[in-house]
Design a protein around this motif. Sequence first.
Motif, short mmCIF file in Angstrom:
data_model
loop_
_atom_site.label_atom_id
_atom_site.label_comp_id
_atom_site.label_asym_id
_atom_site.label_seq_id
_atom_site.Cartn_x
_atom_site.Cartn_y
_atom_site.Cartn_z
N GLY A 70 73.78 17.72 -0.34
CA GLY A 70 72.52 16.98 -0.36
C GLY A 70 72.21 16.30 0.95
O GLY A 70 71.56 15.26 0.97
N THR A 71 72.67 16.89 2.07
CA THR A 71 72.47 16.30 3.40
C THR A 71 72.14 17.40 4.41
O THR A 71 72.33 18.58 4.15
CB THR A 71 73.74 15.57 3.88
N TRP A 72 71.67 16.96 5.57
CA TRP A 72 71.52 17.88 6.69
C TRP A 72 72.89 18.39 7.11
O TRP A 72 73.88 17.66 7.07
CB TRP A 72 70.85 17.20 7.87
N SER A 73 72.95 19.63 7.53
CA SER A 73 74.21 20.26 7.93
C SER A 73 74.34 20.27 9.46
O SER A 73 73.56 20.95 10.14
CB SER A 73 74.28 21.70 7.39
N ARG A 74 75.33 19.56 9.99
CA ARG A 74 75.58 19.59 11.43
C ARG A 74 75.98 20.99 11.88
O ARG A 74 75.63 21.44 12.97
CB ARG A 74 76.67 18.59 11.79
N GLU A 75 76.75 21.65 11.02
CA GLU A 75 77.20 23.01 11.33
C GLU A 75 76.02 23.94 11.57
O GLU A 75 76.01 24.73 12.52
CB GLU A 75 78.06 23.52 10.18
N ARG A 76 75.00 23.84 10.73
CA ARG A 76 73.84 24.72 10.87
C ARG A 76 72.96 24.28 12.03
O ARG A 76 72.34 25.14 12.70
CB ARG A 76 73.07 24.79 9.56
N MET A 77 72.89 23.01 12.31
CA MET A 77 72.18 22.55 13.50
C MET A 77 72.80 23.16 14.75
O MET A 77 72.09 23.64 15.65
CB MET A 77 72.19 21.03 13.58
N GLU A 78 74.13 23.19 14.81
CA GLU A 78 74.82 23.76 15.96
C GLU A 78 74.56 25.26 16.05
O GLU A 78 74.39 25.81 17.15
CB GLU A 78 76.31 23.48 15.86
N LEU A 79 74.55 25.94 14.90
CA LEU A 79 74.33 27.39 14.87
C LEU A 79 73.00 27.75 15.52
O LEU A 79 72.89 28.76 16.23
CB LEU A 79 74.36 27.88 13.42
N PHE A 80 71.98 26.93 15.31
CA PHE A 80 70.65 27.21 15.85
C PHE A 80 70.42 26.54 17.21
O PHE A 80 69.30 26.57 17.73
CB PHE A 80 69.58 26.76 14.86
N GLY A 81 71.46 25.95 17.79
CA GLY A 81 71.30 25.31 19.08
C GLY A 81 70.44 24.08 19.02
O GLY A 81 69.71 23.77 19.97
N LEU A 82 70.52 23.34 17.89
CA LEU A 82 69.66 22.18 17.68
C LEU A 82 70.41 20.86 17.75
O LEU A 82 69.87 19.81 17.38
CB LEU A 82 68.95 22.30 16.33
N SER A 83 71.67 20.89 18.18
CA SER A 83 72.43 19.64 18.30
C SER A 83 71.69 18.69 19.24
O SER A 83 71.25 19.08 20.32
CB SER A 83 73.83 19.93 18.84
N GLY A 84 71.56 17.46 18.80
CA GLY A 84 70.79 16.48 19.56
C GLY A 84 69.35 16.42 19.14
O GLY A 84 68.62 15.50 19.52
N GLY A 85 68.90 17.41 18.34
CA GLY A 85 67.55 17.38 17.82
C GLY A 85 67.43 16.42 16.66
O GLY A 85 68.41 15.89 16.15
N GLY A 86 66.21 16.23 16.20
CA GLY A 86 65.97 15.25 15.15
C GLY A 86 65.40 15.86 13.88
O GLY A 86 64.59 16.78 13.93
N LEU A 87 65.85 15.32 12.75
CA LEU A 87 65.31 15.67 11.44
C LEU A 87 65.05 14.38 10.69
O LEU A 87 65.74 13.38 10.89
CB LEU A 87 66.31 16.56 10.67
N PRO A 88 64.07 14.35 9.80
CA PRO A 88 63.69 13.09 9.14
C PRO A 88 64.69 12.65 8.09
O PRO A 88 65.49 13.44 7.58
CB PRO A 88 62.34 13.43 8.52
N GLU A 89 64.61 11.38 7.75
CA GLU A 89 65.40 10.83 6.65
C GLU A 89 64.98 11.49 5.33
O GLU A 89 63.79 11.72 5.09
CB GLU A 89 65.16 9.32 6.55
N ILE A 90 65.97 11.80 4.50
CA ILE A 90 65.70 12.45 3.21
C ILE A 90 65.60 11.40 2.12
O ILE A 90 66.53 10.61 1.91
CB ILE A 90 66.79 13.48 2.87
N MET A 91 64.47 11.37 1.41
CA MET A 91 64.25 10.46 0.30
C MET A 91 64.08 11.26 -0.98
O MET A 91 63.69 12.43 -0.94
CB MET A 91 62.99 9.61 0.55
#
Length: 475
Positions: free
Chosen positions: A180-201
Amino acid sequence: MEHGYIGIDFGTTNLKTAVFSQTGELLACLRSSTPKPARDGGGYCPDEVFGLIESQLRQLSRSYSFEGIAVTGMAEAGILLERDTRKPLSGIIPWFDQCTGPMAQALEGKARAAFLQTGLRNSYKYGAYKYRWALDAAQRAAQGTIWLSACDWLVMRLTGACVTDPTFAARTYLYDIGLGTWSRERMELFGLSGGGLPEIMPSGSRAGFLRAGWLPGAGHVPVALCGHDHLCAALAAAHSRPGSICNSMGTAETFVGTRAARPLQAADFEAGLTWGPFVRPGRQYWMANIPSAGLCMEWVRCALPGHEISYEEVERALEKSAGPAQAMFFPWLSGTGTPTYRADLGGVFWGLTPACGWGEMVNAVVEGLSLWERCVLACVPQAEQATVCAAGGACRSAAWMQRKADVLHRDVFCSSIQEGTLLGAVELMCEVCGLPFVTPKDRGRLFRPEAGAAERYDSIYSRYLEIAGMIQNRK
């Protein structure tokens, strides 16, 4: 001035704003055609989209006092922003823009492992690919940027809050549905480390208040992000026919059901469906889709004859062609969707003859959609006898719905509730935010398979599957 709840639907075809009473009565609804997106990833113009919605809200505010605003809409569309200033760095890239096709193809080998984490089949549609593409197009690094789904962005424009809900997060391909959270692993896979995603409510919870000074009393009007439009439609359908399969018939068509949340297994992948968090906690949805169902009808109604044919003429053509169509149609104008997920395939007419005029081709499109729906629903054996609860503009066609019941060999209930997706969003907002609301009774129409339908369509369906396999194997 009359009080009411506002629902906003950011759709592929229309932008709609509706007002509902506390008893679920539709008091007013305004719609504008969704602006045409620029090609090759240019997307919708953010200011143009917001200007249309702002105009609708201002017009309704002259007659109604807003008690809350519920936002729903298409899921995979999104926009790249500067994180600090929230300045757009891209247009709102629509879900159907295939600029990200090569990226998705490059990761096809990782699709099975990704499914067990995300519940999704690999596709160019998802936000992860669009985020990466938009960064490359803007020549920006991920640092200092943020990616918002289209409805997240709309809520931000209304309230200033930068949030999302699980159903929109899940359609980015960057969300772990088990955790139920953003995946750091998948952010890295897409070269998005350091990018931003919104808070999940939680879906339906208050993101903020309408910005003060924008409308009379705006600073006290709660705004809720209520999630993916097909899931809001499923929430409304669940009241009409408990245990039914929701069939949301729009530009794209989906079938949606739910179960108690649990970790995904290999058998879930083999079933050919996609999975994700439902708008109610503790539930998962399964989803099957036809990416271009409504689009097929618009194409045969407008593009094929070279001029626009009215819906009344479509209905007369279907009534006249009471039996099985002479030709077969495979509704893949935007790829196949469930269960084969082939973005490279296009729509096909099979068996056309000089005798097939426009009316016969309309008949073939409607029948072909229903035959492919039957193939899609075969992926859900546990719901083999469940009623299909349909909602959308196609429900106004009795001939279409009867053909659907005949081909599917199951009851089809057509909701009488107007704007069911928006109603579902408003209902969810009221439930989560503790606002008074009574769900209206649905007095829709039930279509049952006619006598002899099984005999007419079983052999046609077998032949349809055979030809579909031949077409797909030739590509």
